[in-house]
Design a protein around this motif. Structure first.
Motif, PDB file in Angstrom:
ATOM      1  N   ILE A 139     119.014  24.461  49.131  1.00 32.46           N
ATOM      2  CA  ILE A 139     119.379  22.950  48.074  1.00 32.46           C
ATOM      3  C   ILE A 139     118.625  23.797  46.835  1.00 32.46           C
ATOM      4  N   ASP A 140     118.631  25.170  45.990  1.00 34.23           N
ATOM      5  CA  ASP A 140     117.704  25.295  44.870  1.00 34.23           C
ATOM      6  C   ASP A 140     117.834  24.548  43.752  1.00 34.23           C
ATOM      7  N   ILE A 141     117.543  23.409  43.811  1.00 38.63           N
ATOM      8  CA  ILE A 141     117.809  22.287  42.627  1.00 38.63           C
ATOM      9  C   ILE A 141     116.724  22.326  42.421  1.00 38.63           C
ATOM     10  N   LYS A 142     116.080  22.489  41.332  1.00 35.81           N
ATOM     11  CA  LYS A 142     114.542  22.191  40.562  1.00 35.81           C
ATOM     12  C   LYS A 142     113.667  21.290  40.871  1.00 35.81           C
ATOM     13  N   ARG A 143     112.794  21.261  42.089  1.00 34.69           N
ATOM     14  CA  ARG A 143     111.387  20.103  41.820  1.00 34.69           C
ATOM     15  C   ARG A 143     110.800  20.016  40.684  1.00 34.69           C
ATOM     16  N   PRO A 144     109.910  18.388  39.994  1.00 30.77           N
ATOM     17  CA  PRO A 144     110.909  17.834  40.499  1.00 30.77           C
ATOM     18  C   PRO A 144     111.980  17.396  40.363  1.00 30.77           C
ATOM     19  N   ARG A 145     112.755  17.065  40.766  1.00 26.77           N
ATOM     20  CA  ARG A 145     113.825  16.335  41.063  1.00 26.77           C
ATOM     21  C   ARG A 145     114.004  14.355  40.222  1.00 26.77           C
ATOM     22  N   ASP A 146     114.814  14.329  39.381  1.00 26.30           N
ATOM     23  CA  ASP A 146     115.087  13.043  39.406  1.00 26.30           C
ATOM     24  C   ASP A 146     115.846  12.475  39.915  1.00 26.30           C
ATOM     25  N   LEU A 147     115.597  11.457  40.882  1.00 26.88           N
ATOM     26  CA  LEU A 147     116.689  10.912  42.060  1.00 26.88           C
ATOM     27  C   LEU A 147     117.706  10.303  41.434  1.00 26.88           C
ATOM     28  N   GLY A 148     116.873   9.619  40.215  1.00 19.40           N
ATOM     29  CA  GLY A 148     117.998   7.941  39.929  1.00 19.40           C
ATOM     30  C   GLY A 148     118.763   8.451  39.233  1.00 19.40           C
ATOM     31  N   ASN A 149     119.254   9.829  38.957  1.00 21.10           N
ATOM     32  CA  ASN A 149     120.065  10.079  37.929  1.00 21.10           C
ATOM     33  C   ASN A 149     121.246  11.223  38.735  1.00 21.10           C
ATOM     34  N   LEU A 150     121.606  11.725  40.338  1.00 20.50           N
ATOM     35  CA  LEU A 150     121.738  12.452  41.046  1.00 20.50           C
ATOM     36  C   LEU A 150     122.596  13.348  40.431  1.00 20.50           C
ATOM     37  N   TYR A 151     123.653  12.830  39.836  1.00 21.11           N
ATOM     38  CA  TYR A 151     125.252  13.279  39.218  1.00 21.11           C
ATOM     39  C   TYR A 151     124.885  14.419  37.884  1.00 21.11           C
ATOM     40  N   LYS A 152     123.056  14.298  36.950  1.00 15.27           N
ATOM     41  CA  LYS A 152     122.466  14.712  36.569  1.00 15.27           C
ATOM     42  C   LYS A 152     122.412  16.163  36.631  1.00 15.27           C
ATOM     43  N   LEU A 153     121.657  16.013  38.107  1.00 18.86           N
ATOM     44  CA  LEU A 153     121.292  17.199  38.307  1.00 18.86           C
ATOM     45  C   LEU A 153     122.046  19.031  38.873  1.00 18.86           C
ATOM     46  N   GLU A 154     121.571  19.762  38.493  1.00 14.98           N
ATOM     47  CA  GLU A 154     121.990  20.536  38.192  1.00 14.98           C
ATOM     48  C   GLU A 154     122.660  21.184  39.536  1.00 14.98           C
ATOM     49  N   GLY A 155     124.175  21.190  39.916  1.00 11.54           N
ATOM     50  CA  GLY A 155     124.727  21.642  40.879  1.00 11.54           C
ATOM     51  C   GLY A 155     124.748  20.721  42.005  1.00 11.54           C
ATOM     52  N   PHE A 156     124.323  20.280  42.023  1.00  9.50           N
ATOM     53  CA  PHE A 156     124.343  18.557  43.128  1.00  9.50           C
ATOM     54  C   PHE A 156     126.452  17.591  43.960  1.00  9.50           C
ATOM     55  N   GLY A 157     127.102  18.598  42.315  1.00  9.08           N
ATOM     56  CA  GLY A 157     128.296  17.860  42.260  1.00  9.08           C
ATOM     57  C   GLY A 157     129.015  18.260  43.555  1.00  9.08           C
ATOM     58  N   ASP A 158     128.974  19.972  42.985  1.00  9.63           N
ATOM     59  CA  ASP A 158     129.122  20.982  44.031  1.00  9.63           C
ATOM     60  C   ASP A 158     128.814  20.891  45.973  1.00  9.63           C
TER      61      ASP A 158
END
Ligand SMILES: Nc1ncnc2c1ncn2[C@@H]1O[C@H](COP(=O)(O)OP(=O)(O)O)[C@@H](O)[C@H]1O
Ligand SMILES: [Mg+2]
Lengths: 266, 268
Positions: free
Chosen positions: A237-256
């Motif tokens: 999982i290469d999603i950048k940290r810190p991650r905003d967990l309140g808005n998962l679907y806004k995280l880059e690449g989360f949906g895929d």
């Protein structure tokens, strides 16, 4: 970050429980399970309920034995199947946040949290300060003298979490620690956990049946099949940290990633 | 009484303060029934409450009450401590060795089933008619009460708590002190609660059979003299003794089990 020797290595683990009286053979719960965890890695494992996740963590924590396989800690063989005696927690090197909070009902919250430190003879001024910080971070300050039955489910869960964080073992195993709390609290707890992990940079093996949680928290997600559990996929999982967990679907690449893990699980 | 007054939302304060009033009412009712019984049966058959009280007063004044109570209480206490300690400790040892547990189980069940009173002649033969016989007799009763309650406690230990504490670095001794002891304690208190009156009545019954002092001896002596007032006075003294000891135990129990959600209001 990845050194040559993994922090934890599990090789060819297999487990079946003793047959119940009257039955011939019980089924395999784990079969030829292998994986490794790097130092300071946040590894999440996602698998359907009943896959054998708790069984796996019990074996790693040496609360239970395996039928086949080996476990290495920093390259050292610490557990072999069907032979040597078990050493629960491997001399306090493995912390284990179990699925149930397992607080001692006859001890107050603060006594529960500090008990491991006292048992290990490490309850000094620095530890006291650390405990205070953890209580504060998990909003438990002021409830120190409460007995477990006087706390809410979420508070008990947080107390059991910081009981392990307080004595700071190098590896922490977590078994669906947030499954019993409401969605709002869960996001808060996940955020807290990530912040604490980032401060101390522990190695964490976090087990869950919740795909979103596994992706949101982990550096790497292992997907477990139905029992007998095998590893069917390994996602970095290469999603950048810190991650905003309140808005998962806004995280880059989360949906895929979510989609492909969901497909792996079927 | 209306539903509202007895329902869950009626005032706790009112309910609590009603309890002693109720107790007093029951006590007075019992004494009235007793007196009615005396009136119908005659004083020789059932001495009146007032006569009984007068006798107790007389015994207290002469110092006999203190002497006999002390003897009986001493026998009961010694038997309770010896038998109780053995019965309470044995389950802790058996927990460490399941094999010993299976080996001893039929033996203990058999010994439990044996009527202790039937052994009394043997006890007298071995230990004489002094205090020792009564102490052994009481101990042989109390032992099983604490043993079986303690064993139930051991069997109710949550293995997940044990595993958790082991992972956190606890030794076998810490597990015993922390989990085994705390889980078993309420069970031992229940055992103690049953054992206390049994110990006192055990000492009294032991004194019926062979003794030269004690409340049981006094009752037996009064019986042989057809002194019904003496018999009843002795029985009342024993009952009061049991009630006092029970009240003390309840205090101790409430304090040491304060962590339990229901312990504070539980009287079982
Ligand atoms: N002590 C046990 N004895 C027999 N079977 C067990 C025991 N513990 C777990 N199992 C079985 O192992 C399987 C996996 O359980 P578990 O590890 O708790 O799954 P998960 O944590 O993934 O939901 C289940 O089918 C369960 O019935
Ligand atoms: Mg589980």
């Amino acid at each position: 970050m990845s050194s040559a020797v993994p922090m934890l290595e599990v090789k060819g683990l297999a487990k079946r429980f003793p047959p119940r009286s009257g039955q011939a053979e019980s089924p395999w719960i784990l079969a030829d399970l292998s994986f490794h965890v790097a130092d300071q890695e946040f590894l999440t494992m996602v698998g359907p309920s009943g896959a054998g996740k708790s069984t796996l963590l019990n074996i790693i924590a040496q609360v239970d034995g395996a039928n086949e396989g080996k476990i290495f800690f920093r390259g050292e063989l610490i557990e072999t199947a069907n032979g040597s005696a078990l050493h629960p927690g491997w001399n306090c090197q493995f912390g284990y946040v179990t699925q149930d909070d397992n607080l001692l009902p006859w001890r107050t919250m603060i006594d529960n949290v500090t008990l491991p430190l006292k048992l290990q003879g490490r309850f000094d001024a620095a530890a006291r300060k650390r405990v205070d910080e953890l209580l504060h971070a998990t909003h438990l300050t002021g409830f120190e003298r409460y007995y477990p039955h006087e706390l809410s489910g979420g508070m008990r869960k947080r107390a059991s979490l910081i009981r392990t964080l307080a004595y700071d073992p190098p590896i922490i195993l977590m078994d669906e620690p947030f499954s019993a709390v409401d969605a709002q609290t869960r996001t808060q707890l996940q955020q807290d956990l990530l912040r604490l992990w980032n401060l101390g940079r522990k190695t964490i093996v976090f087990v869950t049946h919740d795909i979103a949680e596994a992706i949101a928290l982990g550096d790497r997600v292992l997907v477990l099949s139905k029992s007998p559990a095998k590893i069917v996929a390994d996602h970095r999982i290469d999603i950048k940290r810190p991650r905003d967990l309140g808005n998962l679907y806004k995280l880059e690449g989360f949906g895929d990633i979510f989609e492909s893990v969901r497909r792996d699980l079927q | 009484m209306t539903l509202a007054a007895t329902g869950p939302w009626s005032g706790v304060y009112t309910k609590r303060s009603l309890v002693p009033v109720g107790r007093l009412a029951v006590g007075i009712a019992l004494i009235v029934v007793w007196q009615l019984g005396t009136n119908t049966m005659g004083r020789e058959w059932l001495p009146s409450p007032l006569d009984t009280l007068a006798r107790i007063w007389q015994l207290a004044a002469s110092g006999e009450l203190a002497r006999d109570t002390l003897v009986t209480f001493g026998e009961a206490a010694a038997g309770l401590i010896l038998g109780g300690a053995a019965g309470a400790v044995l389950p802790f040892i058996l927990r460490l060795s399941p094999r010993l547990m299976t080996a001893l189980d039929p033996l203990i069940s058999a010994a439990f089933g044996m009527p202790k009173l039937a052994l009394a002649p043997l006890f007298i033969l071995w230990f004489g008619i002094g205090i020792t016989t009564k102490v052994v007799f009481v101990a042989s009763i109390v032992f099983f009460l604490l043993f079986y309650n303690g064993l139930a406690g051991i069997l109710s230990i949550d293995p997940r708590l044990v595993a958790m504490l082991r992972v956190a670095g606890a030794s076998e001794w810490v597990i015993t002190r922390e989990i085994v002891w705390n889980t078993t304690k309420p069970f031992l208190f229940s055992g103690l609660k049953i054992a206390l009156p049994r110990a006192l009545s055990g000492a009294v019954v032991g004194e019926f059979i062979a003794a030269d002092a004690g409340l049981g001896w006094y009752i037996q002596n009064a019986r042989s003299l057809n002194d019904t007032t003496g018999v009843l006075a002795g029985a009342v003294i024993v009952t009061v003794l049991v009630m006092v000891v029970n009240a003390i135990l309840q205090r101790v129990q409430a304090r040491s089990l304060a962590w339990r959600p229901i312990a504070r209001d539980m009287t079982v």
